[in-house]
Motif scaffolding. Structure first.
Motif, short mmCIF file in Angstrom:
data_model
loop_
_atom_site.label_atom_id
_atom_site.label_comp_id
_atom_site.label_asym_id
_atom_site.label_seq_id
_atom_site.Cartn_x
_atom_site.Cartn_y
_atom_site.Cartn_z
N UNK A 137 -32.48 -30.38 81.22
CA UNK A 137 -33.79 -29.36 81.12
C UNK A 137 -33.61 -28.74 79.83
N UNK A 138 -34.58 -28.64 79.14
CA UNK A 138 -34.57 -27.85 77.82
C UNK A 138 -35.81 -26.95 77.67
N UNK A 139 -35.25 -25.63 77.46
CA UNK A 139 -36.21 -24.58 77.39
C UNK A 139 -36.25 -23.90 75.96
N UNK A 140 -37.32 -23.90 75.25
CA UNK A 140 -37.34 -23.28 73.93
C UNK A 140 -37.77 -21.81 73.92
N UNK A 141 -37.29 -21.11 72.86
CA UNK A 141 -38.06 -19.70 72.91
C UNK A 141 -37.81 -19.26 71.36
N UNK A 154 -41.77 -26.78 74.43
CA UNK A 154 -42.54 -26.38 73.26
C UNK A 154 -42.49 -25.00 73.01
N UNK A 155 -42.53 -24.58 71.86
CA UNK A 155 -42.72 -23.31 71.65
C UNK A 155 -43.71 -23.17 70.15
N UNK A 156 -44.73 -22.21 70.36
CA UNK A 156 -45.69 -22.24 69.31
C UNK A 156 -45.20 -21.31 67.95
N UNK A 157 -45.35 -21.84 67.00
CA UNK A 157 -45.11 -21.03 65.81
C UNK A 157 -46.46 -21.09 64.74
#
Length: 124
Positions: free
Chosen positions: A3-7, A117-120
Protein backbone atom coordinates in the motif's frame (compact mmCIF):
# COMPACT_ATOMS: atom_id res chain seq x y z
CA UNK A 1 0.37 -6.27 -1.73
CA UNK A 2 2.10 -2.96 -1.07
CA UNK A 3 0.00 0.00 0.00
CA UNK A 4 1.38 3.34 -1.08
CA UNK A 5 0.21 6.68 0.28
CA UNK A 6 1.32 9.97 -1.25
CA UNK A 7 1.34 13.33 0.49
CA UNK A 8 2.78 16.80 0.08
CA UNK A 9 0.82 18.09 -2.88
CA UNK A 10 -0.73 21.52 -2.97
CA UNK A 11 -0.87 24.89 -4.67
CA UNK A 12 2.38 26.74 -5.35
CA UNK A 13 3.43 29.67 -7.49
CA UNK A 14 5.66 29.21 -10.50
CA UNK A 15 9.28 29.09 -9.43
CA UNK A 16 8.40 27.60 -6.07
CA UNK A 17 9.12 24.21 -4.56
CA UNK A 18 7.25 21.25 -3.14
CA UNK A 19 8.36 17.95 -1.68
CA UNK A 20 6.16 14.93 -2.23
CA UNK A 21 6.37 11.88 -0.01
CA UNK A 22 5.19 8.34 -0.58
CA UNK A 23 5.08 5.94 2.34
CA UNK A 24 4.79 2.20 1.83
CA UNK A 25 3.23 -0.37 4.09
CA UNK A 26 5.46 -3.29 3.16
CA UNK A 27 8.39 -4.44 5.29
CA UNK A 28 10.18 -5.31 2.08
CA UNK A 29 10.05 -1.71 0.85
CA UNK A 30 13.85 -1.55 0.88
CA UNK A 31 13.95 -4.15 -1.90
CA UNK A 32 11.57 -2.31 -4.25
CA UNK A 33 12.37 0.05 -7.06
CA UNK A 34 10.12 3.10 -6.77
CA UNK A 35 8.81 5.52 -9.34
CA UNK A 36 6.89 8.76 -9.59
CA UNK A 37 4.44 9.39 -12.41
CA UNK A 38 2.09 12.27 -13.10
CA UNK A 39 -1.10 12.86 -15.03
CA UNK A 40 -1.73 16.41 -16.17
CA UNK A 41 -5.37 17.45 -16.65
CA UNK A 42 -6.75 15.88 -19.81
CA UNK A 43 -3.53 14.05 -20.62
CA UNK A 44 -2.03 10.61 -20.27
CA UNK A 45 -0.06 9.54 -17.23
CA UNK A 46 3.66 9.99 -17.75
CA UNK A 47 6.87 8.94 -16.07
CA UNK A 48 8.63 11.51 -13.89
CA UNK A 49 11.41 9.79 -11.95
CA UNK A 50 12.52 6.42 -10.62
CA UNK A 51 14.98 5.14 -8.03
CA UNK A 52 16.49 1.73 -7.39
CA UNK A 53 16.12 -0.09 -4.08
CA UNK A 54 19.55 1.10 -2.95
CA UNK A 55 19.12 4.65 -4.16
CA UNK A 56 22.26 4.38 -6.27
CA UNK A 57 20.43 4.39 -9.58
CA UNK A 58 17.99 7.12 -10.59
CA UNK A 59 16.17 7.96 -13.79
CA UNK A 60 14.39 11.17 -14.80
CA UNK A 61 12.14 12.37 -17.55
CA UNK A 62 13.83 15.03 -19.66
CA UNK A 63 11.17 17.54 -18.70
CA UNK A 64 12.18 17.47 -15.01
CA UNK A 65 15.94 16.87 -15.15
CA UNK A 66 17.81 19.43 -13.11
CA UNK A 67 14.64 20.54 -11.30
CA UNK A 68 13.32 17.41 -9.58
CA UNK A 69 15.20 15.01 -7.31
CA UNK A 70 14.02 11.59 -6.25
CA UNK A 71 15.37 10.06 -3.05
CA UNK A 72 14.40 7.45 -0.49
CA UNK A 73 14.71 6.61 3.17
CA UNK A 74 14.41 2.85 3.53
CA UNK A 75 14.35 3.08 7.32
CA UNK A 76 11.13 5.08 7.02
CA UNK A 77 9.67 3.17 4.06
CA UNK A 78 9.41 6.47 2.22
CA UNK A 79 10.36 7.82 -1.19
CA UNK A 80 10.51 11.55 -1.87
CA UNK A 81 10.23 13.80 -4.88
CA UNK A 82 11.77 17.21 -4.35
CA UNK A 83 10.39 19.57 -6.98
CA UNK A 84 12.11 22.90 -7.52
CA UNK A 85 11.64 25.68 -10.07
CA UNK A 86 8.09 24.53 -10.64
CA UNK A 87 6.32 25.52 -13.82
CA UNK A 88 2.60 25.67 -14.64
CA UNK A 89 3.10 22.67 -16.92
CA UNK A 90 4.07 20.62 -13.84
CA UNK A 91 0.44 20.83 -12.73
CA UNK A 92 -0.81 17.25 -12.42
CA UNK A 93 -1.87 14.46 -10.13
CA UNK A 94 1.31 12.78 -8.94
CA UNK A 95 1.44 9.06 -8.23
CA UNK A 96 4.08 6.83 -6.74
CA UNK A 97 4.48 3.25 -7.80
CA UNK A 98 6.59 0.24 -6.90
CA UNK A 99 8.15 -2.66 -8.73
CA UNK A 100 9.56 -5.66 -6.86
CA UNK A 101 12.68 -6.21 -8.95
CA UNK A 102 14.96 -4.57 -11.49
CA UNK A 103 16.04 -0.97 -11.81
CA UNK A 104 13.91 2.10 -12.50
CA UNK A 105 11.90 2.03 -15.71
CA UNK A 106 9.76 4.56 -17.54
CA UNK A 107 6.80 2.37 -18.43
CA UNK A 108 3.67 2.22 -16.31
CA UNK A 109 3.43 -1.49 -16.96
CA UNK A 110 6.75 -2.02 -15.24
CA UNK A 111 5.20 -1.10 -11.88
CA UNK A 112 2.64 -3.24 -10.12
CA UNK A 113 1.46 -1.19 -7.16
CA UNK A 114 0.19 2.37 -7.20
CA UNK A 115 -0.84 5.01 -4.73
CA UNK A 116 -3.98 7.12 -4.95
CA UNK A 117 -2.15 10.24 -6.00
CA UNK A 118 -1.63 13.74 -4.72
CA UNK A 119 -2.54 16.90 -6.61
CA UNK A 120 0.01 19.55 -7.50
CA UNK A 121 -1.10 22.87 -8.94
CA UNK A 122 1.40 25.46 -10.10
CA UNK A 123 0.00 28.91 -10.73
CA UNK A 124 1.58 31.34 -13.17
Amino acid sequence: QVQLVESGGGLVQAGGSLRLSCTASARSFSTYTMGWFRQPPGKEREFVAGISWSGRSTLYADSVKGRFTISRDNAKNTVFLQMNSLKPEDTADYYCASRPYGGPRTGQGDYDNWGQGTQVTVSS
